[in-house]
Design an enzyme around this catalytic site. Structure first.
Site, PDB file in Angstrom:
ATOM      1  N   SER A 149       0.825  -1.198   0.000  1.00  0.00           N
ATOM      2  CA  SER A 149       0.000   0.000   0.000  1.00  0.00           C
ATOM      3  C   SER A 149       0.866   1.258   0.000  1.00  0.00           C
ATOM      4  O   SER A 149       1.654   1.468  -0.927  1.00  0.00           O
ATOM      5  CB  SER A 149      -0.965  -0.044   1.186  1.00  0.00           C
ATOM      6  OG  SER A 149      -1.952   0.957   1.074  1.00  0.00           O
ATOM      7  N   ASP A 245     -10.237  -4.089  -4.588  1.00  0.00           N
ATOM      8  CA  ASP A 245      -9.476  -3.010  -3.967  1.00  0.00           C
ATOM      9  C   ASP A 245      -9.670  -1.721  -4.768  1.00  0.00           C
ATOM     10  O   ASP A 245      -9.502  -1.738  -5.990  1.00  0.00           O
ATOM     11  CB  ASP A 245      -7.993  -3.394  -3.941  1.00  0.00           C
ATOM     12  CG  ASP A 245      -7.098  -2.363  -3.282  1.00  0.00           C
ATOM     13  OD1 ASP A 245      -7.608  -1.337  -2.791  1.00  0.00           O
ATOM     14  OD2 ASP A 245      -5.879  -2.591  -3.255  1.00  0.00           O
ATOM     15  N   HIS A 275      -7.966  -5.116  -0.206  1.00  0.00           N
ATOM     16  CA  HIS A 275      -6.723  -4.358  -0.185  1.00  0.00           C
ATOM     17  C   HIS A 275      -5.699  -4.959   0.778  1.00  0.00           C
ATOM     18  O   HIS A 275      -6.027  -5.341   1.893  1.00  0.00           O
ATOM     19  CB  HIS A 275      -7.038  -2.918   0.216  1.00  0.00           C
ATOM     20  CG  HIS A 275      -5.847  -2.041   0.331  1.00  0.00           C
ATOM     21  ND1 HIS A 275      -5.150  -1.586  -0.768  1.00  0.00           N
ATOM     22  CD2 HIS A 275      -5.200  -1.537   1.417  1.00  0.00           C
ATOM     23  CE1 HIS A 275      -4.151  -0.824  -0.375  1.00  0.00           C
ATOM     24  NE2 HIS A 275      -4.147  -0.781   0.943  1.00  0.00           N
TER      25      HIS A 275
END
Length: 310
Positions: A149, A245, A275
């Site tokens: 991320s 996501d 995610h």
């Protein structure tokens, strides 16, 4: 959606857990710490020869790191950055994955406790990351980077910076659910961004607002790697995205950009996954296999690099 993630979402709803964008950064950090503390330690983690906490000197002061040294041969060094939207997370957030990467890829993992926004906005977290990349390079082994991320955003930006500044040679980059841009109107944002499935459009707008409060700054490719004009010469990449996501499309777009500029790219899409799904490796066999495959890819990149130099 996989039943494991539905269970988590249902539990959060039953507990009336607020969303990140509804609270202050301090409360959001406490929420993440509480979730990590409540999770049982997986029994399937590789055994480490040592795990040590240290500090390095950086441009903004001391940078805490955690070093994971696997048992057996150590083929390379991997600098890892945790998830958390540049605002939340710490060394514990990536602990399980760091142990998996170290053991499965036969690398020493250096996890970076980079400074967090809004107290330390762009480019401070990147400066911390790049300082650790420079330090890790001096260990003398083949160097790879990995992140999830916002952590994937930081290592991708560090790779761009290393190329442009003629810095450390990075063999490969593992980018899991990467933040690569600040466009909140992609198709994946449109399909799942407003469902509040662990990460939402509102959450990402909140994260970006803390990391890069000046909107114009977000066009800087060191903040949004997808905005880089030329990707030629960047390290080979594995880009891991999740089907459900909001960030899926920007991850895929970055993979396409790298490939268009001659960078070898492997793309993995987790079906029915949310995610940053690597945290579910102990609960979902398919995720465990995906982590093992990513680790094996890192290992092969290192071995190929060593063979090319030899």
């Amino acid at each position: 959606m996989h039943a494991y993630f539905q269970m988590i979402i249902d539990a959060y709803a039953a507990a009336q857990r607020p969303f990140f964008h509804q609270v202050t950064p301090g409360v959001a950090r406490d929420m993440m710490k509480a979730s990590i503390a409540a999770a049982p330690k997986p029994a399937d983690l590789p055994v480490m020869a040592s795990v040590t906490n240290e500090q390095l000197d950086g441009p903004h002061g001391a940078i805490p790191i955690r070093r994971y040294l696997p048992e057996g041969d150590v083929l390379g060094t991997c600098v890892y950055c945790h998830s958390g939207g540049w605002v939340i997370g710490d060394l514990d957030a990536g602990d399980n994955l760091c142990r998996r990467l170290a053991g499965l890829a036969s690398v020493e993992v250096i996890s970076v406790d980079y400074r967090l926004a809004p107290e330390h906005p762009f480019p401070v977290p990147l400066d911390d990351t790049y300082a650790v990349v420079q330090w890790a390079s001096a260990l003398g082994r083949p160097l790879v980077v990995a992140g999830e991320s916002a952590g994937a955003n930081l290592v991708a930006a560090a790779a761009i910076r290393a190329r442009d500044e003629r810095g450390p040679a990075i063999v490969a980059q593992l980018l899991a659910s990467p933040v690569t841009d600040h466009d909140f109107e992609t198709a994946s944002y449109g399909s799942v961004g407003d469902k509040n499935w662990l990460l939402s459009r509102a959450d990402m707008q909140w994260f970006w607002g803390h990391y890069c409060p000046g909107v114009a700054v977000r066009d800087n490719p060191l903040a949004s790697p997808l905005r880089v004009n030329n990707a030629e010469g960047l390290p080979q990449a594995m880009v891991v995205v999740a089907e459900l996501d909001p960030l899926r499309d920007e991850g895929l777009a970055y993979a396409e950009l790298l490939s268009a500029h001659g960078v070898p790219v492997s793309v993995v899409e987790g079906k029915d996954m949310l995610h940053a799904y690597f945290f579910a490796a102990s609960a979902i066999p398919e995720v465990a296999q995906s982590v093992a495959d990513a680790s094996n890819w890192l290992r092969n990149c290192i071995l190929s690099s060593a063979g090319a130099r030899g």
